[in-house]
Design a protein around this motif. Structure first.
Motif, short mmCIF file in Angstrom:
data_model
loop_
_atom_site.label_atom_id
_atom_site.label_comp_id
_atom_site.label_asym_id
_atom_site.label_seq_id
_atom_site.Cartn_x
_atom_site.Cartn_y
_atom_site.Cartn_z
N ILE A 129 -2.14 -1.93 0.89
CA ILE A 129 -2.59 -3.27 0.55
C ILE A 129 -2.04 -4.25 1.57
O ILE A 129 -0.84 -4.26 1.85
CB ILE A 129 -2.11 -3.67 -0.87
CG1 ILE A 129 -2.67 -2.68 -1.91
CG2 ILE A 129 -2.57 -5.09 -1.23
CD1 ILE A 129 -2.12 -2.92 -3.31
N CYS A 130 -2.90 -5.09 2.14
CA CYS A 130 -2.45 -6.05 3.14
C CYS A 130 -1.72 -7.21 2.46
O CYS A 130 -1.84 -7.41 1.25
CB CYS A 130 -3.63 -6.55 3.98
SG CYS A 130 -4.72 -7.73 3.17
N SER A 131 -0.98 -7.97 3.26
CA SER A 131 -0.15 -9.03 2.67
C SER A 131 -0.99 -10.09 1.98
O SER A 131 -0.61 -10.64 0.95
CB SER A 131 0.72 -9.67 3.76
OG SER A 131 -0.10 -10.22 4.76
N ARG A 132 -2.17 -10.36 2.54
CA ARG A 132 -3.05 -11.37 1.94
C ARG A 132 -3.47 -10.96 0.53
O ARG A 132 -3.43 -11.74 -0.41
CB ARG A 132 -4.27 -11.59 2.81
CG ARG A 132 -4.48 -13.04 3.13
CD ARG A 132 -5.64 -13.31 4.03
NE ARG A 132 -6.45 -12.12 4.30
CZ ARG A 132 -7.38 -12.07 5.23
NH1 ARG A 132 -7.59 -13.13 5.97
NH2 ARG A 132 -8.09 -10.99 5.44
N CYS A 133 -3.88 -9.70 0.39
CA CYS A 133 -4.31 -9.20 -0.93
C CYS A 133 -3.13 -9.08 -1.87
O CYS A 133 -3.26 -9.32 -3.07
CB CYS A 133 -5.01 -7.86 -0.79
SG CYS A 133 -6.58 -7.98 0.08
N LYS A 134 -1.98 -8.72 -1.35
CA LYS A 134 -0.81 -8.56 -2.17
C LYS A 134 -0.39 -9.90 -2.77
O LYS A 134 -0.08 -10.01 -3.95
CB LYS A 134 0.35 -7.98 -1.33
CG LYS A 134 1.38 -7.29 -2.16
CD LYS A 134 2.34 -6.52 -1.30
CE LYS A 134 3.42 -5.91 -2.15
NZ LYS A 134 4.42 -5.22 -1.33
N ASN A 135 -0.42 -10.93 -1.95
CA ASN A 135 -0.07 -12.28 -2.43
C ASN A 135 -1.04 -12.76 -3.50
O ASN A 135 -0.66 -13.44 -4.43
CB ASN A 135 -0.04 -13.27 -1.27
CG ASN A 135 1.12 -12.98 -0.33
OD1 ASN A 135 2.10 -12.34 -0.73
ND2 ASN A 135 1.01 -13.42 0.90
N LYS A 136 -2.31 -12.38 -3.33
CA LYS A 136 -3.33 -12.81 -4.27
C LYS A 136 -3.10 -12.18 -5.65
O LYS A 136 -3.19 -12.84 -6.66
CB LYS A 136 -4.71 -12.40 -3.74
CG LYS A 136 -5.69 -13.56 -3.68
CD LYS A 136 -7.05 -13.09 -3.20
CE LYS A 136 -7.20 -13.20 -1.69
NZ LYS A 136 -8.41 -12.54 -1.19
N THR A 137 -2.79 -10.87 -5.67
CA THR A 137 -2.66 -10.19 -6.95
C THR A 137 -1.36 -10.54 -7.66
O THR A 137 -1.30 -10.54 -8.87
CB THR A 137 -2.74 -8.65 -6.78
OG1 THR A 137 -1.84 -8.28 -5.73
CG2 THR A 137 -4.13 -8.20 -6.42
N SER A 138 -0.32 -10.88 -6.87
CA SER A 138 0.96 -11.15 -7.52
C SER A 138 1.08 -12.61 -7.92
O SER A 138 1.91 -12.98 -8.74
CB SER A 138 2.12 -10.77 -6.58
OG SER A 138 2.11 -11.60 -5.45
#
Ligand SMILES: [Zn+2]
Ligand SMILES: [Zn+2]
Length: 139
Positions: A129-138
């Motif tokens: 998971i890229c950082s952009r997607c990770k930030n979105k889900t968390s």
């Protein structure tokens, strides 16, 4: 355009405006699939069909100007072949592809003694998971 023209120098391929435009798309995107190239160029080349893009991609691949990435579960993406050797990180959520340099000497060492197979190169694809997607889900 000069840079992408250079890429065709060692091939018998003509530098047609369409071919150069396709190469420019790939160069600027880093990694891009066929449909996206077609979509991005449809304004500049309204008469160019998807089949034409496909044919050009096929030819460019055949002459080693571009490389097809074998990403599992995704449309084929293409990149300029003449680059520093690198491997790929692939985001399972958004599909983005990130270049990464990995020292594969350990792998080559391990594979050196295979009896029935000579390894010439290894392409590594790491999924996550890229950082952009990770930030979105968390968040
Ligand atoms: Zn992502
Ligand atoms: Zn790459």
């Amino acid at each position: 355009m000069e840079y992408v023209k250079e890429l065709l120098k060692d091939t018998p391929l003509k530098a047609t405006p369409q071919r150069l435009a396709i190469l420019k798309e790939i160069y600027e995107a880093g990694h891009i699939d066929l449909e996206s190239i077609y979509k991005n160029l449809s304004n500049s080349f309204p008469s160019m069909s998807l089949a034409t893009v496909y044919k050009n991609i096929h030819t460019l691949k055949k002459y080693g100007v571009i490389k097809e990435l074998a990403i599992s579960g995704s449309k084929s993406k293409y990149e300029i072949a003449k680059q520093k050797p690198h491997h790929h990180l692939i985001c399972k959520v958004c599909g983005s592809v990130i270049d990464i340099e990995i020292d594969t000497s350990f792998l080559k060492k391990q594979l050196k003694d295979l009896k029935d197979f000579e390894v010439t190169n290894c392409d590594i694809y790491c999924y996550g998971i890229c950082s952009r997607c990770k930030n979105k889900t968390s968040g």
